[in-house]
Design a protein around this motif. Structure first.
Motif, PDB file in Angstrom:
ATOM      1  N   PHE A   1       0.838  -1.213   0.000  1.00 31.25           N
ATOM      2  CA  PHE A   1       0.000   0.000   0.000  1.00 31.25           C
ATOM      3  C   PHE A   1       0.870   1.258   0.000  1.00 31.25           C
ATOM      4  O   PHE A   1       0.370   2.363   0.130  1.00 31.25           O
ATOM      5  N   THR A   2       2.194   1.087  -0.088  1.00 28.66           N
ATOM      6  CA  THR A   2       3.110   2.224   0.088  1.00 28.66           C
ATOM      7  C   THR A   2       3.339   3.026  -1.175  1.00 28.66           C
ATOM      8  O   THR A   2       3.661   4.206  -1.108  1.00 28.66           O
ATOM      9  N   ALA A   3       3.232   2.390  -2.309  1.00 26.92           N
ATOM     10  CA  ALA A   3       3.597   3.053  -3.566  1.00 26.92           C
ATOM     11  C   ALA A   3       3.122   2.184  -4.722  1.00 26.92           C
ATOM     12  O   ALA A   3       2.776   1.028  -4.541  1.00 26.92           O
ATOM     13  N   ASP A   4       3.111   2.783  -5.894  1.00 24.64           N
ATOM     14  CA  ASP A   4       2.851   2.000  -7.101  1.00 24.64           C
ATOM     15  C   ASP A   4       4.140   1.328  -7.520  1.00 24.64           C
ATOM     16  O   ASP A   4       5.090   1.996  -7.888  1.00 24.64           O
ATOM     17  N   PHE A   5       4.170   0.005  -7.451  1.00 22.10           N
ATOM     18  CA  PHE A   5       5.362  -0.724  -7.878  1.00 22.10           C
ATOM     19  C   PHE A   5       5.241  -1.014  -9.369  1.00 22.10           C
ATOM     20  O   PHE A   5       4.311  -0.599 -10.034  1.00 22.10           O
ATOM     21  N   GLN A   6       6.214  -1.749  -9.839  1.00 22.47           N
ATOM     22  CA  GLN A   6       6.168  -2.393 -11.129  1.00 22.47           C
ATOM     23  C   GLN A   6       4.805  -3.076 -11.253  1.00 22.47           C
ATOM     24  O   GLN A   6       4.400  -3.774 -10.332  1.00 22.47           O
ATOM     25  N   LYS A   7       4.141  -2.883 -12.366  1.00 18.04           N
ATOM     26  CA  LYS A   7       2.765  -3.377 -12.436  1.00 18.04           C
ATOM     27  C   LYS A   7       2.563  -4.581 -13.349  1.00 18.04           C
ATOM     28  O   LYS A   7       1.446  -4.968 -13.634  1.00 18.04           O
ATOM     29  N   SER A   8       3.642  -5.162 -13.802  1.00 23.25           N
ATOM     30  CA  SER A   8       3.525  -6.357 -14.632  1.00 23.25           C
ATOM     31  C   SER A   8       3.926  -7.592 -13.848  1.00 23.25           C
ATOM     32  O   SER A   8       4.751  -7.517 -12.952  1.00 23.25           O
ATOM     33  N   ALA A   9       3.336  -8.729 -14.220  1.00 25.67           N
ATOM     34  CA  ALA A   9       3.883 -10.017 -13.773  1.00 25.67           C
ATOM     35  C   ALA A   9       4.722 -10.567 -14.919  1.00 25.67           C
ATOM     36  O   ALA A   9       4.478 -10.242 -16.088  1.00 25.67           O
ATOM     37  N   PHE A  10       5.702 -11.387 -14.569  1.00 24.10           N
ATOM     38  CA  PHE A  10       6.561 -12.009 -15.570  1.00 24.10           C
ATOM     39  C   PHE A  10       6.604 -13.509 -15.296  1.00 24.10           C
ATOM     40  O   PHE A  10       6.963 -13.925 -14.194  1.00 24.10           O
ATOM     41  N   VAL A  11       6.213 -14.272 -16.305  1.00 23.44           N
ATOM     42  CA  VAL A  11       6.293 -15.726 -16.220  1.00 23.44           C
ATOM     43  C   VAL A  11       7.453 -16.129 -17.120  1.00 23.44           C
ATOM     44  O   VAL A  11       7.419 -15.902 -18.329  1.00 23.44           O
ATOM     45  N   ILE A  12       8.503 -16.670 -16.497  1.00 20.94           N
ATOM     46  CA  ILE A  12       9.781 -16.815 -17.198  1.00 20.94           C
ATOM     47  C   ILE A  12      10.109 -18.286 -17.388  1.00 20.94           C
ATOM     48  O   ILE A  12      10.188 -19.054 -16.423  1.00 20.94           O
ATOM     49  N   GLY A  13      10.283 -18.668 -18.629  1.00 20.87           N
ATOM     50  CA  GLY A  13      10.645 -20.043 -18.941  1.00 20.87           C
ATOM     51  C   GLY A  13      11.999 -20.098 -19.617  1.00 20.87           C
ATOM     52  O   GLY A  13      12.567 -19.074 -19.989  1.00 20.87           O
ATOM     53  N   THR A  14      12.491 -21.313 -19.771  1.00 23.40           N
ATOM     54  CA  THR A  14      13.814 -21.484 -20.372  1.00 23.40           C
ATOM     55  C   THR A  14      13.836 -21.087 -21.851  1.00 23.40           C
ATOM     56  O   THR A  14      14.897 -20.839 -22.412  1.00 23.40           O
ATOM     57  N   SER A  15      12.650 -21.014 -22.494  1.00 18.40           N
ATOM     58  CA  SER A  15      12.633 -20.613 -23.913  1.00 18.40           C
ATOM     59  C   SER A  15      12.050 -19.230 -24.149  1.00 18.40           C
ATOM     60  O   SER A  15      12.074 -18.752 -25.283  1.00 18.40           O
TER      61      SER A  15
ATOM     62  N   VAL B   1       4.855 -11.420 -25.293  1.00 19.51           N
ATOM     63  CA  VAL B   1       5.790 -12.546 -25.363  1.00 19.51           C
ATOM     64  C   VAL B   1       7.174 -12.032 -25.734  1.00 19.51           C
ATOM     65  O   VAL B   1       7.346 -11.347 -26.738  1.00 19.51           O
ATOM     66  N   HIS B   2       8.131 -12.358 -24.865  1.00 16.35           N
ATOM     67  CA  HIS B   2       9.529 -11.986 -25.120  1.00 16.35           C
ATOM     68  C   HIS B   2      10.286 -13.269 -25.440  1.00 16.35           C
ATOM     69  O   HIS B   2      10.448 -14.125 -24.574  1.00 16.35           O
ATOM     70  N   LEU B   3      10.709 -13.401 -26.672  1.00 13.42           N
ATOM     71  CA  LEU B   3      11.519 -14.560 -27.054  1.00 13.42           C
ATOM     72  C   LEU B   3      12.934 -14.063 -27.354  1.00 13.42           C
ATOM     73  O   LEU B   3      13.111 -12.923 -27.787  1.00 13.42           O
ATOM     74  N   PRO B   4      13.936 -14.922 -27.121  1.00 14.98           N
ATOM     75  CA  PRO B   4      15.311 -14.489 -27.339  1.00 14.98           C
ATOM     76  C   PRO B   4      15.525 -13.951 -28.755  1.00 14.98           C
ATOM     77  O   PRO B   4      15.017 -14.536 -29.711  1.00 14.98           O
ATOM     78  N   GLU B   5      16.236 -12.868 -28.859  1.00 16.75           N
ATOM     79  CA  GLU B   5      16.621 -12.285 -30.161  1.00 16.75           C
ATOM     80  C   GLU B   5      15.423 -11.832 -30.989  1.00 16.75           C
ATOM     81  O   GLU B   5      15.549 -11.676 -32.190  1.00 16.75           O
ATOM     82  N   GLN B   6      14.269 -11.690 -30.364  1.00 12.65           N
ATOM     83  CA  GLN B   6      13.109 -11.225 -31.133  1.00 12.65           C
ATOM     84  C   GLN B   6      12.482 -10.014 -30.469  1.00 12.65           C
ATOM     85  O   GLN B   6      12.598  -9.836 -29.269  1.00 12.65           O
ATOM     86  N   LYS B   7      11.799  -9.252 -31.288  1.00 10.66           N
ATOM     87  CA  LYS B   7      11.020  -8.145 -30.724  1.00 10.66           C
ATOM     88  C   LYS B   7       9.868  -8.700 -29.916  1.00 10.66           C
ATOM     89  O   LYS B   7       9.291  -9.723 -30.286  1.00 10.66           O
ATOM     90  N   PRO B   8       9.482  -8.022 -28.845  1.00 10.79           N
ATOM     91  CA  PRO B   8       8.320  -8.498 -28.085  1.00 10.79           C
ATOM     92  C   PRO B   8       7.072  -8.550 -28.969  1.00 10.79           C
ATOM     93  O   PRO B   8       6.861  -7.670 -29.801  1.00 10.79           O
ATOM     94  N   GLN B   9       6.286  -9.614 -28.804  1.00  7.87           N
ATOM     95  CA  GLN B   9       5.026  -9.746 -29.537  1.00  7.87           C
ATOM     96  C   GLN B   9       3.878  -9.503 -28.562  1.00  7.87           C
ATOM     97  O   GLN B   9       3.832 -10.119 -27.494  1.00  7.87           O
ATOM     98  N   VAL B  10       2.960  -8.647 -28.977  1.00  6.31           N
ATOM     99  CA  VAL B  10       1.840  -8.294 -28.104  1.00  6.31           C
ATOM    100  C   VAL B  10       0.572  -9.012 -28.568  1.00  6.31           C
ATOM    101  O   VAL B  10       0.201  -8.934 -29.735  1.00  6.31           O
ATOM    102  N   PHE B  11      -0.054  -9.726 -27.653  1.00  7.49           N
ATOM    103  CA  PHE B  11      -1.324 -10.385 -27.946  1.00  7.49           C
ATOM    104  C   PHE B  11      -2.403  -9.767 -27.055  1.00  7.49           C
ATOM    105  O   PHE B  11      -2.235  -9.723 -25.832  1.00  7.49           O
ATOM    106  N   ASP B  12      -3.478  -9.318 -27.674  1.00 12.76           N
ATOM    107  CA  ASP B  12      -4.544  -8.653 -26.913  1.00 12.76           C
ATOM    108  C   ASP B  12      -5.698  -9.594 -26.602  1.00 12.76           C
ATOM    109  O   ASP B  12      -6.126 -10.361 -27.474  1.00 12.76           O
ATOM    110  N   PHE B  13      -6.146  -9.536 -25.404  1.00 14.66           N
ATOM    111  CA  PHE B  13      -7.299 -10.330 -24.972  1.00 14.66           C
ATOM    112  C   PHE B  13      -8.286  -9.423 -24.252  1.00 14.66           C
ATOM    113  O   PHE B  13      -8.465  -9.512 -23.040  1.00 14.66           O
ATOM    114  N   PRO B  14      -8.908  -8.550 -25.024  1.00 13.49           N
ATOM    115  CA  PRO B  14      -9.819  -7.593 -24.399  1.00 13.49           C
ATOM    116  C   PRO B  14     -11.062  -8.312 -23.908  1.00 13.49           C
ATOM    117  O   PRO B  14     -11.407  -9.384 -24.403  1.00 13.49           O
ATOM    118  N   TYR B  15     -11.681  -7.766 -22.894  1.00 16.13           N
ATOM    119  CA  TYR B  15     -12.969  -8.304 -22.462  1.00 16.13           C
ATOM    120  C   TYR B  15     -13.890  -7.150 -22.125  1.00 16.13           C
ATOM    121  O   TYR B  15     -13.438  -6.063 -21.781  1.00 16.13           O
TER     122      TYR B  15
END
Lengths: 328, 328
Positions: free
Chosen positions: A231-245, A261-275
């Motif tokens: 409750f002290t401050a706004d922290f980093q607001k993302s979760a990161f699920v990190i796998g070996t690939s 999605v962050h894959l090695p040597e690639q630009k991040p790919q954004v997938f939207d799941f609006p609701y």
């Protein structure tokens, strides 16, 4: 499509409002009755959301013969009495998170539901939103390789006020039960088992509840979950699920509408799941599907998992010397 | 501008190369001599970087009367002998991080420098790059409010290979000493004091060194540092310095060229702090400034802080049961 369900709601606060907005997007759900300790509040809520009945007590909702299922949206300490009331009247129950304020209460509630053979589920709505459903498929399919790390924060700035829900120990205040449960439940979802290592550090507010804390879980295979709530401050607001690939970033993970999605040597790919609406409708759909199928628990958010999460929160509070006054 | 300094370098590996490239940007630094156990490697390095002398031993660099200051760029276990050699010959020393492999060795080295009244500094280069210098000013000026949280990761994927430096216990392998020292040193810089709580969890590789680990520090005022280092995967690559009034994100914090300021209700503001070459030159400039001023230590990276960091790494390794073979 199954039958139409008549929903009751206990409580008329912020989360009850969000739930009612979500419910309105589901054709087979009818907001049938709302109960509050104040008749006036119940009526105002019923007017806003088009509920058929407005009751000045929780008992009337629980006792109404036409109500199929009740959503318990009262503050934490009132989950056990509210949900018990409904179960005793034979109603299925969706209970706001945390299920109760401690393991003892949670076991009591789960015991009652199982004894009565009635459906009960903790309202861990994050688990049912489209982005998370998709994430679980990706993990299952090995798209990220072996998951080795989870990082998840939920924090916002709530200025200290001993009377407010957030800081009031009588209301089971503190960041842990209010928002810390999100990263913890997320870790249980990702790793699907108990950690073998648990350590933590908390800063307690003058009222004795946790103002900010970090929890570190370690798993048998060496996996790590680094979690925090504050409750002290706004922290980093993302979760990161990190796998070996690869790694998936979830901005505002507890209400994620995006997987990055962050894959090695690639630009991040954004997938939207609006609701649409508030997102609290997906868990209501799960409840109705379970009821249609004659199930007493959800496979996605089973009661044993709610109990494990509650036990973990008890354990963390014990480490911090945090007991609520009503627990003395 | 002070005098020109004649630099010696021990070692011809990757980091020595990066340092030589950085040094080339400093007009008052002369790359004078390089030493290697292999005359051939020394000559090749000298040709690449334009060093005047190439020696097939460390001793010749240390003994050369014209050398003012030596940068020790050998693998960790050779820091103590290499740096001691130079100090005994009356040279000032900039020693790669970690200063040594454990506290006992670090105390020995620091003791020698103090006894000889010679300059010694651990090459914690991150602390001297422009973005970090600016960040420290912002924090000092209260621009972020009270700092309540630090989150910092350094990780990359290094496939398991028992022979490689990263995994070889004989070379003091493991993520902690190699890269974990960056988030730890960052926490010491941000909070400027010892944590009152330390907990951690590590996954050990088959060779017994840490493949991935997380460390949780708690401070007297309730501040939290959530740190990690890993060879298992690419984690989140930003550090976050979180205050009650705002947060600074540092992409690739150990070599940051950008500060991203997140203030409540505002779009993130990006501030660029580009630097030429590898960034390892700023610490060399610090060394020369200290020598000009007749100082035996840097105020920015003092030896007592290097000792505290080393003690912390000893403590973490002890928690994990990680002893290097040469420590038995």
């Amino acid at each position: 499509m199954g039958k139409t369900f008549k929903w009751g709601i206990l409580g008329t606060g912020k989360i009850a409002n969000k739930f009612a907005l979500g419910l309105a997007t589901l054709p087979r759900a009818e907001l049938f009755a709302v109960g509050s300790r104040s008749q006036e509040k119940a009526e105002s809520f019923a007017r806003t959301h088009g509920a058929k009945h407005a009751f000045g007590s929780y008992e009337q909702v629980a006792a109404h013969p036409e109500v199929d299922v009740v959503y318990v949206a009262t503050p934490h300490p009132f989950h056990l009495p509210g949900a018990s009331l409904c179960l005793k009247q034979g109603k299925a129950v969706l209970c706001e998170k945390p299920l109760t304020v401690n393991l003892q209460q949670a076991e009591q509630l789960v015991g009652l539901a199982r004894e009565q053979q009635l459906f009960l589920m903790e309202a861990m709505w994050t688990r049912f939103i489209p982005a998370i459903v998709e994430l679980r498929k990706w993990i299952q399919a090995g798209r990220l390789g072996k998951i080795v790390k989870l990082q998840a924060d939920f924090s916002f700035k709530a200025p200290f006020d001993p009377q407010k829900r957030t800081y009031n120990p009588e209301l089971a205040g503190g960041a842990l039960l209010d928002i810390g449960i999100y990263p913890i439940a997320f870790a249980y979802m990702i790793f699907g088992r108990e950690p073998v290592h648990v350590s933590s550090f908390a800063q307690l507010a003058p009222t004795g509840v946790d103002q900010q804390a970090a929890y570190l879980f370690g798993y048998e295979g060496g996996e790590i979950a680094s979690l925090q709530a504050a409750f002290t401050a706004d922290f980093q607001k993302s979760a990161f699920v990190i796998g070996t690939s690869g790694m998936v970033e979830l901005p505002l993970f507890w209400r994620a509408q995006q997987l990055i999605v962050h894959l090695p040597e690639q630009k991040p790919q954004v997938f939207d799941f609006p609701y649409p609406s508030t997102g609290l409708q997906f868990q209501a759909e799960e409840v109705m599907n379970c009821l249609d199928a004659g199930m007493l628990e959800s496979d996605v958010m089973p009661l044993d998992e709610s109990l494990r999460i509650m036990a973990m929160m008890d354990r963390l509070r014990k480490e911090w010397g945090l007991r609520y006054p009503f627990e003395q």
